[in-house]
Design a protein around this motif. Structure first.
Motif, PDB file in Angstrom:
ATOM      1  N   ILE A 144       1.830 -39.689 -17.256  1.00  0.00           N
ATOM      2  CA  ILE A 144       2.150 -38.623 -18.214  1.00  0.00           C
ATOM      3  C   ILE A 144       0.906 -37.784 -18.516  1.00  0.00           C
ATOM      4  O   ILE A 144       0.950 -36.552 -18.520  1.00  0.00           O
ATOM      5  N   VAL A 145      -0.216 -38.450 -18.759  1.00  0.00           N
ATOM      6  CA  VAL A 145      -1.462 -37.728 -19.051  1.00  0.00           C
ATOM      7  C   VAL A 145      -1.877 -36.858 -17.863  1.00  0.00           C
ATOM      8  O   VAL A 145      -2.267 -35.692 -18.047  1.00  0.00           O
ATOM      9  N   LEU A 146      -1.788 -37.403 -16.654  1.00  0.00           N
ATOM     10  CA  LEU A 146      -2.124 -36.605 -15.472  1.00  0.00           C
ATOM     11  C   LEU A 146      -1.193 -35.398 -15.331  1.00  0.00           C
ATOM     12  O   LEU A 146      -1.627 -34.318 -14.934  1.00  0.00           O
ATOM     13  N   GLY A 147       0.066 -35.576 -15.659  1.00  0.00           N
ATOM     14  CA  GLY A 147       1.005 -34.462 -15.605  1.00  0.00           C
ATOM     15  C   GLY A 147       0.651 -33.370 -16.598  1.00  0.00           C
ATOM     16  O   GLY A 147       0.763 -32.171 -16.297  1.00  0.00           O
ATOM     17  N   VAL A 148       0.188 -33.776 -17.783  1.00  0.00           N
ATOM     18  CA  VAL A 148      -0.209 -32.790 -18.792  1.00  0.00           C
ATOM     19  C   VAL A 148      -1.514 -32.107 -18.380  1.00  0.00           C
ATOM     20  O   VAL A 148      -1.637 -30.881 -18.467  1.00  0.00           O
ATOM     21  N   VAL A 149      -2.483 -32.886 -17.924  1.00  0.00           N
ATOM     22  CA  VAL A 149      -3.780 -32.325 -17.534  1.00  0.00           C
ATOM     23  C   VAL A 149      -3.619 -31.322 -16.402  1.00  0.00           C
ATOM     24  O   VAL A 149      -4.201 -30.232 -16.431  1.00  0.00           O
TER      25      VAL A 149
END
Length: 70
Positions: free
Chosen positions: A30-35
């Motif tokens: 999820i964090v990688l998708g946001v970044v």
């Protein structure tokens, strides 16, 4: 006439280590998708959801249980 319905149960089939790893992987995705501003980060919701409820439908189909007490 009485009708008997068989309901699908979602009994836990995941152990604590499995659940923790899935939660960590889900958060990372999820964090990688946001970044990277990519919608694929939404895929991280799947391991996060299965970790939170302790049930994996794929494990059910394959007859796998990673918990010792279930």
């Amino acid at each position: 006439m009485t009708t008997i319905r068989k309901t699908a149960t979602m009994e836990k089939n995941m152990g604590q280590v499995d659940r923790a790893l899935r939660a960590i992987i889900g958060i990372i995705v999820i964090v990688l998708g946001v970044v990277y501003q990519n919608w694929l980060g939404a895929i991280g919701l799947i391991p996060l959801l299965t970790a939170s409820i302790g049930f994996c439908p794929l494990y059910k189909l394959l007859g796998i249980k990673t918990c010792s007490e279930c």
